[in-house]
Design an enzyme around this catalytic site. Structure first.
Site, PDB file in Angstrom:
ATOM      1  N   SER A   1       0.797  -1.263  -0.112  1.00 54.06           N
ATOM      2  CA  SER A   1      -0.033   0.052   0.158  1.00 54.06           C
ATOM      3  C   SER A   1       0.983   1.111   0.050  1.00 54.06           C
ATOM      4  O   SER A   1       1.954   1.344   0.584  1.00 54.06           O
ATOM      5  CB  SER A   1      -0.774  -0.002   1.345  1.00 54.06           C
ATOM      6  OG  SER A   1      -1.663   1.165   1.533  1.00 54.06           O
TER       7      SER A   1
ATOM      8  N   THR B   1      -2.630   3.771   2.687  1.00 52.69           N
ATOM      9  CA  THR B   1      -2.619   3.153   3.856  1.00 52.69           C
ATOM     10  C   THR B   1      -1.510   3.128   4.709  1.00 52.69           C
ATOM     11  O   THR B   1      -1.847   3.763   5.898  1.00 52.69           O
ATOM     12  CB  THR B   1      -3.453   1.889   3.617  1.00 52.69           C
ATOM     13  OG1 THR B   1      -4.512   1.913   3.075  1.00 52.69           O
ATOM     14  CG2 THR B   1      -3.829   1.267   4.973  1.00 52.69           C
TER      15      THR B   1
ATOM     16  N   ARG C   1      -4.125  -4.974   7.208  1.00 50.16           N
ATOM     17  CA  ARG C   1      -4.581  -4.938   5.818  1.00 50.16           C
ATOM     18  C   ARG C   1      -4.279  -6.303   5.155  1.00 50.16           C
ATOM     19  O   ARG C   1      -3.297  -6.713   4.834  1.00 50.16           O
ATOM     20  CB  ARG C   1      -3.890  -4.054   4.944  1.00 50.16           C
ATOM     21  CG  ARG C   1      -4.057  -3.647   3.483  1.00 50.16           C
ATOM     22  CD  ARG C   1      -3.074  -2.490   3.040  1.00 50.16           C
ATOM     23  NE  ARG C   1      -3.050  -2.415   1.467  1.00 50.16           N
ATOM     24  CZ  ARG C   1      -4.057  -1.528   0.801  1.00 50.16           C
ATOM     25  NH1 ARG C   1      -4.885  -1.063   1.634  1.00 50.16           N
ATOM     26  NH2 ARG C   1      -4.167  -1.278  -0.464  1.00 50.16           N
TER      27      ARG C   1
ATOM     28  N   HIS D   1     -13.628  -2.079   2.817  1.00 49.63           N
ATOM     29  CA  HIS D   1     -12.331  -1.056   2.766  1.00 49.63           C
ATOM     30  C   HIS D   1     -13.056   0.259   3.597  1.00 49.63           C
ATOM     31  O   HIS D   1     -13.035   1.467   2.949  1.00 49.63           O
ATOM     32  CB  HIS D   1     -11.915  -0.637   1.730  1.00 49.63           C
ATOM     33  CG  HIS D   1     -10.410   0.134   1.602  1.00 49.63           C
ATOM     34  ND1 HIS D   1      -9.939   0.333   2.821  1.00 49.63           N
ATOM     35  CD2 HIS D   1      -9.792   0.443   0.577  1.00 49.63           C
ATOM     36  CE1 HIS D   1      -8.800   0.775   2.460  1.00 49.63           C
ATOM     37  NE2 HIS D   1      -8.713   0.741   1.271  1.00 49.63           N
TER      38      HIS D   1
ATOM     39  N   GLN E   1     -11.039   3.897   3.740  1.00 50.74           N
ATOM     40  CA  GLN E   1     -10.986   4.643   2.423  1.00 50.74           C
ATOM     41  C   GLN E   1     -12.573   5.396   2.280  1.00 50.74           C
ATOM     42  O   GLN E   1     -12.474   6.719   1.921  1.00 50.74           O
ATOM     43  CB  GLN E   1     -11.070   3.674   1.098  1.00 50.74           C
ATOM     44  CG  GLN E   1     -11.148   4.352   0.040  1.00 50.74           C
ATOM     45  CD  GLN E   1      -9.993   5.481  -0.235  1.00 50.74           C
ATOM     46  OE1 GLN E   1      -8.823   5.198  -0.128  1.00 50.74           O
ATOM     47  NE2 GLN E   1     -10.312   6.753  -0.442  1.00 50.74           N
TER      48      GLN E   1
ATOM     49  N   ASN F   1     -14.921  -4.318  -2.828  1.00 48.54           N
ATOM     50  CA  ASN F   1     -14.819  -3.937  -1.218  1.00 48.54           C
ATOM     51  C   ASN F   1     -15.035  -2.369  -1.032  1.00 48.54           C
ATOM     52  O   ASN F   1     -15.673  -1.983  -0.010  1.00 48.54           O
ATOM     53  CB  ASN F   1     -13.390  -4.322  -0.605  1.00 48.54           C
ATOM     54  CG  ASN F   1     -12.319  -3.658  -1.517  1.00 48.54           C
ATOM     55  OD1 ASN F   1     -12.394  -3.069  -2.304  1.00 48.54           O
ATOM     56  ND2 ASN F   1     -11.001  -4.269  -1.150  1.00 48.54           N
TER      57      ASN F   1
ATOM     58  N   ASP G   1     -12.999   2.679  -9.352  1.00 45.30           N
ATOM     59  CA  ASP G   1     -12.035   2.104  -8.810  1.00 45.30           C
ATOM     60  C   ASP G   1     -11.321   1.147  -9.792  1.00 45.30           C
ATOM     61  O   ASP G   1     -11.728   1.177 -10.969  1.00 45.30           O
ATOM     62  CB  ASP G   1     -12.468   1.475  -7.673  1.00 45.30           C
ATOM     63  CG  ASP G   1     -11.354   0.488  -6.759  1.00 45.30           C
ATOM     64  OD1 ASP G   1     -10.121   1.237  -6.896  1.00 45.30           O
ATOM     65  OD2 ASP G   1     -11.610  -0.179  -6.045  1.00 45.30           O
TER      66      ASP G   1
ATOM     67  N   SER H   1      -7.979  -5.865  -8.872  1.00 43.27           N
ATOM     68  CA  SER H   1      -7.649  -5.745  -7.386  1.00 43.27           C
ATOM     69  C   SER H   1      -6.422  -6.693  -7.258  1.00 43.27           C
ATOM     70  O   SER H   1      -6.085  -7.674  -8.159  1.00 43.27           O
ATOM     71  CB  SER H   1      -8.743  -6.002  -6.469  1.00 43.27           C
ATOM     72  OG  SER H   1      -9.533  -4.832  -6.694  1.00 43.27           O
ATOM     73  N   MET H   2      -5.674  -6.558  -6.220  1.00 43.82           N
ATOM     74  CA  MET H   2      -4.288  -7.260  -6.040  1.00 43.82           C
ATOM     75  C   MET H   2      -5.026  -8.665  -5.798  1.00 43.82           C
ATOM     76  O   MET H   2      -5.873  -8.946  -4.957  1.00 43.82           O
ATOM     77  CB  MET H   2      -3.530  -6.810  -4.791  1.00 43.82           C
ATOM     78  CG  MET H   2      -2.590  -5.651  -5.233  1.00 43.82           C
ATOM     79  SD  MET H   2      -1.696  -5.119  -3.583  1.00 43.82           S
ATOM     80  CE  MET H   2      -3.041  -4.109  -2.938  1.00 43.82           C
TER      81      MET H   2
ATOM     82  N   CYS I   1     -10.095   5.974  -5.585  1.00 41.63           N
ATOM     83  CA  CYS I   1      -9.223   5.755  -4.407  1.00 41.63           C
ATOM     84  C   CYS I   1      -7.752   5.594  -4.654  1.00 41.63           C
ATOM     85  O   CYS I   1      -6.805   5.711  -3.687  1.00 41.63           O
ATOM     86  CB  CYS I   1      -9.863   4.689  -3.555  1.00 41.63           C
ATOM     87  SG  CYS I   1      -9.359   3.154  -4.241  1.00 41.63           S
ATOM     88  N   LEU I   2      -7.192   5.430  -5.833  1.00 43.36           N
ATOM     89  CA  LEU I   2      -6.017   5.107  -6.529  1.00 43.36           C
ATOM     90  C   LEU I   2      -5.305   3.975  -5.725  1.00 43.36           C
ATOM     91  O   LEU I   2      -5.797   3.416  -4.966  1.00 43.36           O
ATOM     92  CB  LEU I   2      -5.073   6.451  -5.834  1.00 43.36           C
ATOM     93  CG  LEU I   2      -5.430   8.036  -6.113  1.00 43.36           C
ATOM     94  CD1 LEU I   2      -4.553   8.913  -5.913  1.00 43.36           C
ATOM     95  CD2 LEU I   2      -5.722   7.920  -7.815  1.00 43.36           C
TER      96      LEU I   2
ATOM     97  N   ARG J   1      -6.954  10.597   3.624  1.00 44.70           N
ATOM     98  CA  ARG J   1      -6.768   9.118   4.065  1.00 44.70           C
ATOM     99  C   ARG J   1      -5.993   9.337   5.586  1.00 44.70           C
ATOM    100  O   ARG J   1      -6.463   8.752   6.483  1.00 44.70           O
ATOM    101  CB  ARG J   1      -6.113   8.274   3.287  1.00 44.70           C
ATOM    102  CG  ARG J   1      -6.722   7.738   2.269  1.00 44.70           C
ATOM    103  CD  ARG J   1      -7.957   6.953   2.507  1.00 44.70           C
ATOM    104  NE  ARG J   1      -7.404   5.616   3.125  1.00 44.70           N
ATOM    105  CZ  ARG J   1      -6.609   4.656   3.045  1.00 44.70           C
ATOM    106  NH1 ARG J   1      -6.757   4.508   1.347  1.00 44.70           N
ATOM    107  NH2 ARG J   1      -6.293   3.796   3.607  1.00 44.70           N
TER     108      ARG J   1
END
Length: 354
Positions: free
Chosen positions: A90, A93, A141, A168, A171, A199, A263, A267-268, A303-304, A330
């Site tokens: 991250s 975060t 996380r 999340h 965020q 999320n 978004d 995602s990861m 949210c990047l 954040r």
């Protein structure tokens, strides 16, 4: 009244503060705080009322004003430590939590899967009990929401969801603070989500209606939000007299929206699905064509990190884009979460008009 911010300093008389750093931050009458969050977990905004969410936003604005605008030093977390468990990498975060916790006088401890034995050589139960004896709170996380649930069950300290596969929440609080600053009030805004049923969307669905916002969602077929979360969001909308709509048409979701939100589509942990997802999300890029259907005062959130296929440069770097204030917030919202869960501090800034 706009920019009429009054602060209670050292229990003295109310004094007029300087102009606030963000425009259109309306303040109502000062109210005694009756919300108590100390000692609680923050796993999902499903577990928080609208007043509790508003309180965290109020506290965020208070800390931002007192520290950033007035230059005050507030060692509210002096002598406290935070365990930061990161299964996923991250930027925002990690930086917001480390710098924010330290700025308040506390000591953050960053832990990756290479640093601890989370659920591998040591059970989640044992990890939770050890961390409870050495830290005052844990922000995790993780990949699985169920891991957070176990940590919260077994720990004797607050557990904070820094991101999971299902939610999340930290965020979304930053998003709402950004909108509160820009529009002056959250009530009555229409959020237009265009993207994955992920999320981020789930956290919006668990909270938007509680603070008086409408939600229009567009996701490709097969990528809709979790049906159990949708059912609960429909209940929240009914209880709070707000509107919730779901569609597979991104332009329909954008129509009349005050805030266009998207978004990452990948995602990861979803890298193997990239080709399939890029094909499924054709037509979901947010562009000025999308924005033409939105309300005249439309803004944009992400949210990047951002990829160009999700939103083009014309929207992303436009004056309507709030993505960088959103990223900064954040920090202020995570600071507010830590303060509210670990201390008895009450905001001194006048309560905003939500």
């Amino acid at each position: 009244m706009l920019f009429n911010l009054r602060i209670l300093l050292n229990n003295a008389a109310l004094r007029n503060g300087p102009n606030f750093m963000v425009r259109n931050f309306r303040c109502g009458q000062p109210l005694q705080n009756k919300v108590q969050l100390k000692g609680r977990d923050l796993l999902t905004l499903k577990n928080f009322t609208g007043e509790e969410i508003k309180y965290m936003l109020w506290l965020s604005a208070d800390l931002k004003f007192r520290i950033k605008q007035k230059g005050e030093y507030l060692p509210l977390l002096q002598g406290k430590s935070l365990g930061m468990i990161f299964e996923k990498r991250s930027t925002r975060t990690r930086l917001s939590t480390e710098t924010g916790f330290a700025l308040l006088g506390g000591h953050p401890c960053f832990l990756t899967t290479q640093d601890i034995h989370l659920g591998v050589n040591e059970s989640l139960t044992d990890t939770a009990r050890v961390l409870s004896s050495m830290t005052d709170a844990v922000l995790a996380r993780v990949y699985k929401q169920s891991d957070l649930d176990v940590l919260a069950k077994e720990a004797s300290i607050p557990i904070i969801n820094g991101l999971s596969d299902l939610y999340h929440p930290i965020q979304i609080l930053a998003d709402y603070l950004t909108l509160q600053e820009h529009y002056g009030s959250l009530k009555g805004l229409t959020l237009s989500w265009i993207g994955d049923g992920n999320n981020i969307l789930h956290s919006i669905m668990m909270s938007a209606a509680k603070v008086g916002m409408h939600l229009q969602v567009a996701t490709p077929k097969g990528y809709e939000p979790d049906p159990n979360i949708t059912k609960l969001a429909e209940q929240y909308a009914k209880e709070n007299n707000t509107q919730l709509s779901l569609t597979n048409d991104p332009l329909e979701a954008a129509r009349g929206g005050n805030v266009l939100i998207t978004d990452t589509w990948i995602s990861m942990g979803q890298e193997e699905e990239k080709k399939k997802r890029l094909q499924a999300f054709q037509g979901y890029q947010v562009t000025m064509k999308t924005a033409k259907l939105a309300a005249s005062d439309w803004t944009f959130l992400h949210c990047l990190p951002r990829k160009p296929e999700e939103v083009d440069d014309e929207v992303f770097y436009s004056p309507r884009s709030l993505v960088f204030p959103e990223a900064e917030n954040r920090k202020w919202t995570i600071m507010a979460i830590m303060v509210s869960l670990l201390t008895d501090y009450s905001p001194q800034l006048q309560k905003p008009k939500f």
